[in-house]
Write an enzyme that holds these catalytic residues in place. Structure first.
Site, PDB file in Angstrom:
ATOM      1  CG  HIS A  57       5.829 -33.809 -96.760  1.00  0.00           C
ATOM      2  ND1 HIS A  57       6.862 -34.577 -97.258  1.00  0.00           N
ATOM      3  CD2 HIS A  57       4.999 -34.692 -96.149  1.00  0.00           C
ATOM      4  CE1 HIS A  57       6.655 -35.843 -96.978  1.00  0.00           C
ATOM      5  NE2 HIS A  57       5.534 -35.946 -96.294  1.00  0.00           N
ATOM      6  CG  HIS A  59       0.789 -36.912 -93.989  1.00  0.00           C
ATOM      7  ND1 HIS A  59       0.737 -37.788 -95.050  1.00  0.00           N
ATOM      8  CD2 HIS A  59       2.111 -36.668 -93.784  1.00  0.00           C
ATOM      9  CE1 HIS A  59       1.974 -38.064 -95.464  1.00  0.00           C
ATOM     10  NE2 HIS A  59       2.830 -37.394 -94.712  1.00  0.00           N
ATOM     11  NE  ARG A  61      -2.350 -38.928 -90.478  1.00  0.00           N
ATOM     12  CZ  ARG A  61      -1.201 -39.375 -90.945  1.00  0.00           C
ATOM     13  NH1 ARG A  61      -1.097 -39.747 -92.210  1.00  0.00           N
ATOM     14  NH2 ARG A  61      -0.145 -39.472 -90.170  1.00  0.00           N
ATOM     15  CG  ASN A  91      -0.281 -40.837 -96.778  1.00  0.00           C
ATOM     16  OD1 ASN A  91      -0.602 -39.653 -96.765  1.00  0.00           O
ATOM     17  ND2 ASN A  91       0.499 -41.367 -95.849  1.00  0.00           N
ATOM     18  CG  ASP A 149       5.173 -38.996 -98.087  1.00  0.00           C
ATOM     19  OD1 ASP A 149       6.358 -39.351 -98.032  1.00  0.00           O
ATOM     20  OD2 ASP A 149       4.561 -38.540 -97.109  1.00  0.00           O
ATOM     21  CG  HIS A 176       8.590 -42.203 -98.316  1.00  0.00           C
ATOM     22  ND1 HIS A 176       8.060 -41.751 -97.132  1.00  0.00           N
ATOM     23  CD2 HIS A 176       9.193 -43.372 -98.018  1.00  0.00           C
ATOM     24  CE1 HIS A 176       8.341 -42.606 -96.156  1.00  0.00           C
ATOM     25  NE2 HIS A 176       9.020 -43.605 -96.669  1.00  0.00           N
ATOM     26  CG  HIS A 229      10.619 -37.314 -95.483  1.00  0.00           C
ATOM     27  ND1 HIS A 229      11.253 -38.344 -96.125  1.00  0.00           N
ATOM     28  CD2 HIS A 229       9.286 -37.590 -95.532  1.00  0.00           C
ATOM     29  CE1 HIS A 229      10.341 -39.214 -96.541  1.00  0.00           C
ATOM     30  NE2 HIS A 229       9.140 -38.774 -96.196  1.00  0.00           N
ATOM     31  CG  ASP A 300       6.596 -36.047 -92.924  1.00  0.00           C
ATOM     32  OD1 ASP A 300       5.412 -36.288 -93.236  1.00  0.00           O
ATOM     33  OD2 ASP A 300       7.467 -36.941 -92.846  1.00  0.00           O
ATOM     34  CG  HIS A 304      -0.041 -41.149 -86.068  1.00  0.00           C
ATOM     35  ND1 HIS A 304      -0.698 -41.885 -87.037  1.00  0.00           N
ATOM     36  CD2 HIS A 304       1.216 -40.963 -86.535  1.00  0.00           C
ATOM     37  CE1 HIS A 304       0.150 -42.116 -88.042  1.00  0.00           C
ATOM     38  NE2 HIS A 304       1.308 -41.564 -87.772  1.00  0.00           N
TER      39      HIS A 304
HETATM   40 ZN    ZN Z   1       7.381 -39.746 -96.438  1.00  0.00          ZN
END
Ligand code: ZN
Length: 427
Positions: A57, A59, A61, A91, A149, A176, A229, A300, A304
């Site tokens: 899991h 991200h 980006r 995502n 997610d 999620h 999560h 997770d 950012h």
């Molecule tokens: Zn999530």
């Protein structure tokens, strides 16, 4: 022989290896014997060798938010943290809801040549929750699971259809779990701390109601649901009551170690979804990992840029980074403090995620794919913004002193990370 690693503490819970010895690699596979010479020799004196860590899991980006992370910077963060395989959430922008984006991620990550990157496809087109994505095309393009997610699949009928359809490929549907009508506009866990600070809360029942629904839909359809999560004690109780091999779950390092009390400093690096909950939830989650009820620790990793995090708590984006701190925080805070064994930690980071996501890794034995992580468990380091390989610095563990430094990552028999340096593929 490609690599000879000698005097190394080989540690693998699945095959039961826990001894100092020599490991040989040829053509990307583990081979038997002690071997006389190899093209590369590593003296592992004082170091531990584990199966390569697997994160299910993260991200990355890219495409869409390359100022936060790219496939290259995410891959660097992964191997720096000891991860040789990472499954990335869909995502992105555009989302991984078609073969083109899935193939782009595979190809780009192979070009980068650090960790293995496995795309997760969306459950629904555009992640809108309305119409199932072309799951068979996504599967053929290399997606190892499906998830919307970032958003919960609100429509139970869609979730049912996704679970039915996923049986064709025997892959998990990752939800999620968040009922947005209960968590709407919430900033942190709903309880005495949020009341004291004056923030709108995200109640634990916003998670547990969806956990209950998804477990029941899995039972009804016989499809595999993987709960992302998990943060609330009530969710753990539901998992315990209904556990079977088609219901699996994960917890993050931050939910295993941090509670909502810590938000009294208004640090937006402690803002994420689901939110940090109470010390009671933390204890229940730790026990669930220890007992094997929750099978996986997943990061997770949600990078950012500063302009989305270095602002007031109520305005800041949800999410924290995790790939570079995960192993060391868990080792320092859980293993060294006697809360779980090293055996359990390595299992939840290697063979369990590999098994649940149908990945052929997580074991050291003859003929196994040569993906390893080599760690100096006696070295310390301090988590600081300038040590990260990730493009983003939004870690809840900034300032912590940790034990466990990743020295090498080996992927497919090739050294991709060595004493702080990234070794990209030669073209
Ligand atoms: Zn999530």
């Amino acid at each position: 022989m490609d690599i000879k690693i000698k005097n190394i503490h080989l540690f693998d819970p699945l095959s039961g290896i826990d001894e100092v010895g020599t490991l040989l690699v040829d053509k990307g596979k583990v081979v038997k014997g002690t071997g006389s010479s190899a093209r590369k020799e590593i003296d592992g004196e004082g170091l531990y060798l584990f199966p390569g860590l697997v994160d299910v899991h993260s991200h990355f980006r890219e495409p869409g938010a390359e100022d936060a992370e790219t496939i290259e910077s995410g891959s660097k963060a992964a191997v720096k943290g000891g991860y040789t395989s990472v499954c990335v959430m869909p995502n992105t922008n555009p989302p991984i809801d078609n073969e083109g984006v899935a193939r782009f991620i595979k190809e780009k990550s192979e070009e980068v040549g650090l960790c293995r990157v496995f795309p997760i496809g969306t459950i629904t087109k555009e992640r809108e929750g309305k119409e199932l994505s072309e799951m068979s095309h996504l599967y053929q393009a290399g997606c190892v699971a499906f998830s919307d997610d970032g958003d919960c699949v609100r429509n139970s009928g869609i979730m049912r259809n996704a679970l039915e359809y996923s049986k064709l490929f025997d892959v998990p549907i990752i939800d999620h779990p968040e009922d947005i009508s209960l968590s709407n506009k919430g900033q942190m866990h709903e309880g005495s701390v949020s009341a004291g600070l004056g923030f709108k809360g995200i109640p634990d029942v916003s998670e547990s109601t969806v956990v209950a629904r998804d477990i029941l839909l899995s039972k009804f359809t016989r499809g595999r649901v993987h709960l992302a999560h998990v943060s609330a004690a009530d969710s753990v109780k539901l998992i315990k009551q209904w556990k079977n091999d088609r219901v699996t779950s994960e917890v993050t390092p931050h939910h295993l170690l941090l509670s909502d009390e810590l938000i009294k400093d208004f640090d937006s690096n402690k803002k994420m979804k689901p939110p940090l909950r109470t010390m009671y939830d933390v204890e229940v989650l730790q026990r669930a990992i220890k007992d094997g009820l929750i099978e996986i620790v997943a990061t997770d990793h949600a990078p950012h840029p500063d302009y989305k995090k270095d602002i007031e708590f109520s305005e800041a984006a949800f999410g924290v980074t995790g790939l570079e701190t995960s192993f060391a925080v868990l080792y320092t805070e859980l293993v060294k403090k006697g809360k779980i064994s090293l055996n359990v930690l390595i299992k939840v980071l290697t063979s369990s995620p590999a098994r649940i996501f149908n990945l052929p890794f997580g074991e050291i034995k003859e003929g196994a794919i040569a993906d390893f992580t080599i760690v100096d468990l006696k070295s310390n380091w301090k988590v600081a913004a300038d040590v990260f390989a990730s493009k983003s610095k939004n870690s809840p563990f900034l300032g912590w002193k940790l034990e466990g430094v990743v020295k090498y990552c080996i992927v497919d028999g090739r050294t991709v990370f060595e004493n702080g340096d990234f070794k990209k593929k030669k073209k």
